[in-house]
Enzyme design. Structure first.
Site, PDB file in Angstrom:
ATOM      1  N   HIS A  65     -92.880 -46.472  75.845  1.00  0.00           N
ATOM      2  CA  HIS A  65     -92.253 -47.108  74.698  1.00  0.00           C
ATOM      3  C   HIS A  65     -92.939 -46.663  73.421  1.00  0.00           C
ATOM      4  CE1 HIS A  65     -95.550 -49.704  76.046  1.00  0.00           C
ATOM      5  NE2 HIS A  65     -95.713 -50.024  74.768  1.00  0.00           N
ATOM      6  N   CYS A 180    -101.245 -55.331  72.202  1.00  0.00           N
ATOM      7  CA  CYS A 180    -101.282 -53.913  72.544  1.00  0.00           C
ATOM      8  C   CYS A 180    -100.895 -53.111  71.303  1.00  0.00           C
ATOM      9  CB  CYS A 180    -100.361 -53.588  73.720  1.00  0.00           C
ATOM     10  SG  CYS A 180     -98.605 -53.803  73.376  1.00  0.00           S
TER      11      CYS A 180
END
Length: 675
Positions: A65, A180
């Site tokens: 991603h 993250c």
């Protein structure tokens, strides 16, 4: 809203052999639907994200991603591989591959949907249904949440065993933070894994704060205060980390939160049993991360925005101001007459004048950033990264227009407000990817430039000039009154917002120093040294009035006060604010007034007694500090002495007792700079 995943974005027979080929195959489907404008550019962003940390997860999942300017709208593609593809997971290849593409300016609603998918991936029944799916349309519907995964068949319940008596009925309370780099997938998967494990672990209560791309909702301070332990599962700095200081803490990467939550829970419980705690918050959290909840009032938000700019400005102040001061100390004030070209073309290694000039001009270069950094990070505190460009532009124009510190402050607020206004405009999906990198910086810089040059630059410059003239004209009673006000501000909240306002006011005058601004800087630093020095003196002369912990804090306060770290008095103020703070304010006012009376001047923005050689009228300056210290110490001792315990009936009056400390009065680790 366009559906994030459709049947055209599902490949149930993905034949790629590598993660790069898998990403390309799925990305080509996005290109065909117009969701990605530049295939190679998007794949480069995917590869860059993959290089930060492998995106393979235990359980056969690959979840590449990224956020990319080549994505027009948030999109998800799914591929299922019969052979498996290596995405770096510890347990082997992945057969379920999700490619998540988010625009650089993705809105919160889409990111919330993406985070929901990440949580679904922790559900074994959801993954089993995907592995058995035969229809692309039904698979897309399942991923979107249109069709729930089949409920698991419950296994026969085992006979209940009588519960063993527990030593305590109170559960072990854990708070966790997950984050993250992109804040889309791993953040929420780690949260789901920790929450599920916490629910399944007897005697544990666990709540998670997810710090994702769509922002974050702070845990209730009461929940944090009641926690017995903390887990940080993160690959980017935890925002507002100071909230969790003083508790047993496990600090790991975000994937550890996904893959081994039970171990983390066990580890934090063991640390708590051993009494291991963190001493203070990590300094990596930024002021912009402390911008407050949406429920904060406008005044609270304004204060935090301003403190964001001041906090980022202070390191430039410390470095630049001290370098300039050292240059003057080595070469005298005439070092400012040395030409830059002389320094560049004929530096003399054996000449103190050359070295002094080097220090002076290096410090001057750092000082030149003061106003742009102030404005830039005020705008940053308001609008995050999109506010940096117009904020720095506003600060630079303020310098050009001679609007100074005030111009930078007002310019930063304007820049942040302009960006926030632009961000509220609904734009077509095709433009969202370029908004934060092209459109917002361009439009906001144009608006800010016009306002600063044409509308408000000249009035602010005039105000700045009037303020400078006023400072230069201060003498007698006027100067003493200003010294009193600055002393009260420096000692009211001991390093808090009011203290920072006074400090920033003084530092702003050093950019273009005058006799008046140098007196202000001297008064501010002198008053700021008084509270910790006074507490150190009070604990020395009347130690019986203080607890053992406070007496230990008093020893450290000598050094902290001498170094101009006002925060050294915080443990005492937290324990007994109604006595310590008023006493500190009186002493600070005395010192500020005396510093002004003695015409003391200071060219360094920090340093305490270590920059005494750079102080004008240094001996009288030290007398001012000593006087304020003695006044505060005497008042503190007096106020604590008059507090007596009520005498019991028929008994003589109780003797004086040491002040009792509360949890907040535990020693704090002082910050090394006036931030």
């Amino acid at each position: 809203m366009t559906e994030m995943i459709t049947a055209d974005l599902v490949d149930l027979d993905l034949s790629a052999g590598t993660k790069e080929a898998a990403a390309r195959s799925l990305a080509e489907r996005m290109v065909a639907l117009g969701r990605v404008t530049d295939l190679d550019g998007f794949l480069a962003d995917v590869a860059a994200r993959e290089a930060q940390m492998p995106t393979g997860l235990d359980g056969g999942i690959g979840i590449p991603h990224c956020r990319s300017e080549h994505v027009t709208e948030p999109t998800l593609a799914f591929g299922r591989s019969a052979e498996g593809i290596d995405f770096g997971a510890p347990d082997g290849p992945a057969d379920l591959i999700f490619l998540i593409a988010a625009p650089a300016g993705a809105d919160d609603a889409h990111l919330t949907i993406l985070s929901s998918l990440a949580r679904q991936l922790m559900d074994e029944d959801f993954k089993a249904t995907l592995r058995a799916a035969t229809d692309a349309g039904a698979t897309a519907a399942l991923i979107r949440g249109d069709e729930p995964a089949p409920a698991p068949v419950p296994e026969p319940a085992a006979p209940e065993q009588p519960a063993e008596p527990d030593e305590s009925d109170a559960p072990f309370k854990i708070v966790a933070v997950t984050s993250c780099p992109t804040g889309i997938a791993h953040t929420y998967m780690a949260a789901e894994s920790l929450e599920n494990t916490g629910r399944d672990t007897d005697g544990v209560e666990l709540v998670v704060e997810t710090q994702g791309s769509s922002g974050f909702t702070r845990l209730d301070p009461a929940v944090i205060a009641a926690a017995d332990g903390v887990i940080f599962a993160h690959d980017v700095p935890v925002r507002e980390k100071e909230r969790f200081a003083g508790k047993p803490t496990v600090d790991v990467g975000v994937k550890a939160g996904i893959n081994r939550p039970a171990e983390l829970i066990t580890e934090v419980r063991e640390k708590a049993a051993r009494g291991e705690t963190t001493a203070q918050a990590d300094a990596s959290s930024t002021p912009v991360d402390n911008s407050g909840d949406s429920t904060d009032g406008y005044g609270t938000k304004l204060r935090k925005w301003l403190m964001s700019g001041v906090s980022y400005m202070v390191p430039f102040v410390a470095a630049g101001g001290l370098l300039i001061a050292l240059g003057f100390a080595i070469g005298g004030y005439e070092v400012a007459d040395v030409k830059v070209q002389t320094l560049l073309n004929s530096f003399d290694w054996g000449s103190t004048t050359s070295w002094a000039a080097l220090l002076f001009y290096t410090g001057q270069a750092a000082f030149a950033f003061l106003v742009p950094v102030l404005a830039g990070y005020i705008a940053y505190g308001m609008a995050d990264r999109p506010g940096l460009v117009p904020g720095f532009v506003a600060g630079s124009i303020a310098v050009t227009a001679n609007a100074g510190f005030l111009g930078g402050l007002i310019g930063g607020l304007i820049a942040g407000a302009v960006v926030m206004a632009i961000q509220k405009v609904n734009v077509p999906a095709v433009l969202r990817g370029i908004m934060p990198v092209v459109v917002i910086p361009l439009l906001s810089s144009i608006v800010v430039g016009f306002l600063m040059f044409v509308v408000i630059g000249k009035p602010i410059a005039s105000l700045q000039s009037a303020l400078t003239d006023w400072l230069n004209s201060l003498s007698g009673a006027n100067a003493i009154v200003l010294g009193v006000i600055l002393g009260l501000m420096m000692c009211f909240d001991l390093g808090g917002p009011l203290n920072k306002v006074a400090y920033a006011f003084a530092v702003g005058g050093l950019a273009n120093p005058t006799d008046g601004s140098l007196k202000v800087m001297a008064a501010v630093m002198a008053a700021g040294m008084v509270p910790p020095l006074a507490m150190a003196l009070a604990t020395t002369v009347r130690g019986k009035l203080f607890t053992k912990t406070e007496r230990e804090n008093g020893k450290a306060a000598w050094v902290l006060g001498a170094s101009f770290i006002t925060e050294g008095a915080i443990p005492f103020a937290a324990a007994d604010p109604l006595r310590v703070i008023p006493a500190s304010m009186v002493g600070g006012a005395v010192t500020g007034a005396l510093s002004m009376t003695f015409d003391a001047t200071l060219r360094a923005p920090h340093g305490g007694i270590f920059v005494v050689p750079l102080i004008g009228n240094a001996w009288l300056y030290l007398v001012a500090i000593a006087a304020g210290t003695c006044v505060t110490a005497a008042l503190t001792v007096l106020l604590k002495s008059v507090r007596k315990q009520p005498a019991a009936a028929g008994q003589p009056e109780a003797v004086q007792t040491p002040s009792r400390t509360v949890a907040a009065a535990e020693p704090e680790v002082a910050q090394p700079a006036k931030v």
